[in-house]
Design a protein around this motif. Structure first.
Motif, PDB file in Angstrom:
ATOM      1  N   ASP A   2       0.820  -1.061  -0.133  1.00 54.01           N
ATOM      2  CA  ASP A   2      -0.101   0.129   0.186  1.00 54.01           C
ATOM      3  C   ASP A   2       0.949   1.070  -0.191  1.00 54.01           C
ATOM      4  OD1 ASP A   2      -1.943   2.073   0.643  1.00 54.01           O
ATOM      5  OD2 ASP A   2      -3.239   0.779   1.771  1.00 54.01           O
ATOM      6  N   ARG A   3       1.129   1.693  -1.289  1.00 51.57           N
ATOM      7  CA  ARG A   3       2.367   2.596  -1.465  1.00 51.57           C
ATOM      8  C   ARG A   3       1.915   4.058  -0.824  1.00 51.57           C
ATOM      9  NH1 ARG A   3       3.174  -0.434  -5.639  1.00 51.57           N
ATOM     10  NH2 ARG A   3       5.373  -0.441  -6.127  1.00 51.57           N
ATOM     11  N   ASN A   4       0.592   4.428  -0.552  1.00 51.24           N
ATOM     12  CA  ASN A   4      -0.053   5.716  -0.212  1.00 51.24           C
ATOM     13  C   ASN A   4       0.156   5.611   1.430  1.00 51.24           C
ATOM     14  OD1 ASN A   4      -0.657   7.087  -2.490  1.00 51.24           O
ATOM     15  ND2 ASN A   4      -2.588   6.056  -2.689  1.00 51.24           N
ATOM     16  N   GLU A   5      -0.379   4.537   1.995  1.00 52.20           N
ATOM     17  CA  GLU A   5      -0.262   4.404   3.410  1.00 52.20           C
ATOM     18  C   GLU A   5       1.125   4.272   3.986  1.00 52.20           C
ATOM     19  OE1 GLU A   5      -2.660   4.281   5.874  1.00 52.20           O
ATOM     20  OE2 GLU A   5      -4.214   5.019   4.752  1.00 52.20           O
ATOM     21  N   ALA A   7       3.688   5.600   2.480  1.00 54.49           N
ATOM     22  CA  ALA A   7       4.204   6.948   2.457  1.00 54.49           C
ATOM     23  C   ALA A   7       3.910   7.875   3.757  1.00 54.49           C
ATOM     24  CB  ALA A   7       3.801   7.583   1.235  1.00 54.49           C
ATOM     25  N   ASP A   8       2.601   7.827   4.015  1.00 49.04           N
ATOM     26  CA  ASP A   8       2.087   8.488   5.193  1.00 49.04           C
ATOM     27  C   ASP A   8       2.707   8.057   6.339  1.00 49.04           C
ATOM     28  OD1 ASP A   8       0.690  10.019   3.532  1.00 49.04           O
ATOM     29  OD2 ASP A   8      -1.308   8.921   4.067  1.00 49.04           O
ATOM     30  N   LEU A  54       9.835   6.708  -1.956  1.00 53.00           N
ATOM     31  CA  LEU A  54       9.051   6.058  -0.888  1.00 53.00           C
ATOM     32  C   LEU A  54       8.019   6.755  -0.095  1.00 53.00           C
ATOM     33  CD1 LEU A  54      11.302   3.514   0.977  1.00 53.00           C
ATOM     34  CD2 LEU A  54       9.681   3.107  -0.738  1.00 53.00           C
ATOM     35  N   GLU A  55       8.468   7.877   0.124  1.00 52.19           N
ATOM     36  CA  GLU A  55       7.594   9.002   0.860  1.00 52.19           C
ATOM     37  C   GLU A  55       6.490   9.718  -0.023  1.00 52.19           C
ATOM     38  OE1 GLU A  55       8.388  12.158   3.581  1.00 52.19           O
ATOM     39  OE2 GLU A  55       9.514  10.767   4.974  1.00 52.19           O
ATOM     40  N   GLN A  56       7.028   9.564  -1.265  1.00 49.97           N
ATOM     41  CA  GLN A  56       6.068  10.177  -2.209  1.00 49.97           C
ATOM     42  C   GLN A  56       5.096   9.173  -2.920  1.00 49.97           C
ATOM     43  OE1 GLN A  56       8.858  12.168  -5.136  1.00 49.97           O
ATOM     44  NE2 GLN A  56       8.933  13.923  -3.993  1.00 49.97           N
ATOM     45  N   ALA A  57       5.170   7.789  -2.447  1.00 53.73           N
ATOM     46  CA  ALA A  57       4.211   6.805  -2.828  1.00 53.73           C
ATOM     47  C   ALA A  57       4.518   6.562  -4.192  1.00 53.73           C
ATOM     48  CB  ALA A  57       2.800   7.335  -2.716  1.00 53.73           C
ATOM     49  N   ARG A  58       5.550   6.446  -4.809  1.00 52.01           N
ATOM     50  CA  ARG A  58       6.008   5.801  -6.108  1.00 52.01           C
ATOM     51  C   ARG A  58       7.261   5.247  -6.061  1.00 52.01           C
ATOM     52  NH1 ARG A  58      10.032   9.592  -8.513  1.00 52.01           N
ATOM     53  NH2 ARG A  58      10.595  11.251  -7.183  1.00 52.01           N
TER      54      ARG A  58
END
Length: 277
Positions: A2-5, A7-8, A54-58
């Protein structure tokens, strides 16, 4: 993954750590709370570009080595480390064998349960901890070698304390051992237990060959105790998830003859019991 989670989660963990926490100078011009991305990357032994992605969800799927570095750099707790692995789609590796250490709080708990026979088992049904009433109801586990405290060896190679559900226990314990063998495939003690049971019990070999892993809860059972006669108890098995153990509690119906029998056992204890029973 889950890239977005992910990253957050990384961002919030980074922002809560001050440079002083990790031995870095704060500097005068720090426009972000906590650490900078390049500082986390440096501490985790990865490139700043990789961490930024990683922090930018990519970012790509991080390896276990990268996750270990991030957990160390961000000073994650055990729960946070496990959550990081889950978000990254790489569940944390289990220990090589079933944990055998029982937390002090669990020992204290089973000692404080009134008129309850309580004990803790490992993933392979080794009895690891017990209270006095469990010893009086079943056997004085302190008087037998640790290897012989395994309930599966009791069920398939001897007598299981005169319980009424021996066949059901044989099925459920085999299913539990099958799951444990899948979680700890390299553990020599698990392998040895399976091999011993296969060599010594045709019943176990038949159950093992079925590959069943469904759980069959036991709600009640009756012990035919040599001193006080039959005792019917309710059975509650509570998972201790973080150590892959189980707390088993036997209680009798209030006001029943079985409760009186347990009360008598709590007085008699193990003083008159033959440990080979």
């Amino acid at each position: 993954m889950d890239r977005n989670e992910l990253a957050d989660f990384l961002r919030t963990r980074r922002e809560r750590i001050t440079p002083a926490d990790v031995g870095l100078p704060a500097g005068r011009r720090r426009r972000t709370p906590g650490l900078r991305r390049e500082e986390v990357a440096h501490l985790a032994f990865i490139s700043t570009e990789y961490y930024t992605r990683l922090e930018q969800a990519r970012g790509p799927h991080p390896s276990r080595e990268v996750l270990a570095g991030l957990a160390r750099a961000l000073r994650l707790s055990d729960a946070e480390r496990d959550h990081l692995h889950e978000l990254a789609g790489a569940p944390p590796a289990l220990p090589p064998g079933p944990p055998r250490d029982v937390r002090r709080s669990i020992y204290d708990l089973i000692e404080r349960l009134p008129l309850s026979a309580a004990f803790v088992t490992s993933a392979t049904l080794d009895v690891l901890a017990w209270n006095d009433l469990a010893a009086a109801l079943m056997e004085d586990f302190s008087a037998v070698p640790p290897r012989e405290r395994n309930l599966m060896r009791r069920a398939f190679f001897g007598t299981l304390y005169g319980v009424s559900d021996t066949e059901a226990f044989a099925r459920s314990s085999t299913q539990r051992l099958r799951r444990a063998a899948g979680r700890y495939p390299a553990d020599p003690d698990v392998k040895a237990l399976v091999e011993d049971l296969l060599a010594g019990s045709a019943t176990f070999a038949e159950l093992w060959a079925s590959h069943d892993v469904d759980r069959e809860p036991t709600l009640r059972k009756t012990f035919n105790h040599p001193l006080v006669g039959p005792i019917t108890v309710n059975c509650d098995a509570l998972d201790i998830a973080d150590s892959d153990q189980q707390l088993v509690i036997y209680t009798a119906e209030p006001g029943s003859p079985s409760e009186e029998a347990l009360r008598l056992l709590s007085v008699i204890g193990t003083q008159r019991m033959d440990v080979t029973h």
